[in-house]
Design a protein around this motif. Structure first.
Motif, PDB file in Angstrom:
ATOM      1  N   UNK A   7       0.850  -1.186   0.000  1.00  0.00           N
ATOM      2  CA  UNK A   7       0.000   0.000   0.000  1.00  0.00           C
ATOM      3  C   UNK A   7       0.884   1.232   0.000  1.00  0.00           C
ATOM      4  N   UNK A   8       0.258   2.384  -0.244  1.00  0.00           N
ATOM      5  CA  UNK A   8       0.988   3.639  -0.167  1.00  0.00           C
ATOM      6  C   UNK A   8       1.364   4.253  -1.495  1.00  0.00           C
ATOM      7  N   UNK A   9       1.085   3.551  -2.581  1.00  0.00           N
ATOM      8  CA  UNK A   9       1.396   4.113  -3.883  1.00  0.00           C
ATOM      9  C   UNK A   9       0.446   5.256  -4.231  1.00  0.00           C
ATOM     10  N   UNK A  10       0.763   5.942  -5.314  1.00  0.00           N
ATOM     11  CA  UNK A  10      -0.093   7.041  -5.745  1.00  0.00           C
ATOM     12  C   UNK A  10       0.603   7.921  -6.752  1.00  0.00           C
ATOM     13  N   UNK A  11       0.012   9.097  -6.961  1.00  0.00           N
ATOM     14  CA  UNK A  11       0.545  10.080  -7.903  1.00  0.00           C
ATOM     15  C   UNK A  11       1.228  11.191  -7.118  1.00  0.00           C
ATOM     16  N   UNK A  12       2.452  11.522  -7.510  1.00  0.00           N
ATOM     17  CA  UNK A  12       3.215  12.553  -6.814  1.00  0.00           C
ATOM     18  C   UNK A  12       4.023  13.339  -7.845  1.00  0.00           C
ATOM     19  N   UNK A  13       4.280  14.595  -7.542  1.00  0.00           N
ATOM     20  CA  UNK A  13       5.092  15.403  -8.430  1.00  0.00           C
ATOM     21  C   UNK A  13       6.579  15.088  -8.240  1.00  0.00           C
ATOM     22  N   UNK A  14       7.342  15.325  -9.265  1.00  0.00           N
ATOM     23  CA  UNK A  14       8.784  15.142  -9.168  1.00  0.00           C
ATOM     24  C   UNK A  14       9.337  15.950  -7.996  1.00  0.00           C
ATOM     25  N   UNK A  15      10.238  15.335  -7.258  1.00  0.00           N
ATOM     26  CA  UNK A  15      10.794  15.945  -6.067  1.00  0.00           C
ATOM     27  C   UNK A  15      10.044  15.610  -4.794  1.00  0.00           C
ATOM     28  N   UNK A  16       8.885  15.004  -4.937  1.00  0.00           N
ATOM     29  CA  UNK A  16       8.073  14.654  -3.783  1.00  0.00           C
ATOM     30  C   UNK A  16       8.483  13.336  -3.147  1.00  0.00           C
ATOM     31  N   UNK A  17       7.689  12.922  -2.161  1.00  0.00           N
ATOM     32  CA  UNK A  17       7.989  11.715  -1.396  1.00  0.00           C
ATOM     33  C   UNK A  17       6.760  10.834  -1.275  1.00  0.00           C
ATOM     34  N   UNK A  18       7.015   9.556  -1.139  1.00  0.00           N
ATOM     35  CA  UNK A  18       5.987   8.572  -0.824  1.00  0.00           C
ATOM     36  C   UNK A  18       6.590   7.533   0.103  1.00  0.00           C
ATOM     37  N   UNK A  19       5.744   6.936   0.910  1.00  0.00           N
ATOM     38  CA  UNK A  19       6.175   5.828   1.760  1.00  0.00           C
ATOM     39  C   UNK A  19       5.316   4.619   1.446  1.00  0.00           C
TER      40      UNK A  19
END
Length: 122
Positions: A7-19
């Motif tokens: 879990x935890x995926x998604x759409x993010x802008x370049x330079x951003x973070x996800x866990x």
């Protein structure tokens, strides 16, 4: 046997973070090294990171070294992938997997999750 759900995926802008999180079931979770792999459209699945059974050793693909961090919590039967400074080329389906040995070869991994999509926009 180990079963895993990411879990935890998604759409993010370049330079951003996800866990990303990977929840595992099975009493023998702590016996396994845990890895993260990814597969982009039209490309083969590739190694991202691995952590040994106790969490004392980690290894990363050169493309993510310094940006991604793998960790695990055996008390919670969970493994995580903190992804910082994301780039469009990180876009892929990310999979967690369990192996009896600590290594980066996908062939060594016995159990796989279903994957979670990560999309990084430019």
């Amino acid at each position: 046997q180990v079963q895993m759900v990411e879990s935890g995926g998604g759409l993010v802008q370049a330079g951003g973070s996800l866990r990303l999180s990977c929840a595992a079931s099975g009493r023998t979770f702590s016996n396994y090294a845990m890895g993260w792999f990814r597969q982009a459209p039209g490309k083969e699945r590739e190694f991202v990171a691995v952590i040994n059974w106790i969490g004392s050793s980690t290894n990363y693909a050169n493309s993510v070294k310094g940006r991604f961090t793998i960790s695990r919590d055996n008390a919670k039967n969970a493994v995580y992938l903190q992804m910082n400074s994301l780039k469009p080329e990180d876009t892929a389906v990310y999979y967690c997997a369990a192996a009896r040995t600590y290594n980066s070869d996908s062939m060594a991994y016995n159990y796989w999750g279903q994957g979670t999509q990560v999309t990084v926009s430019s």
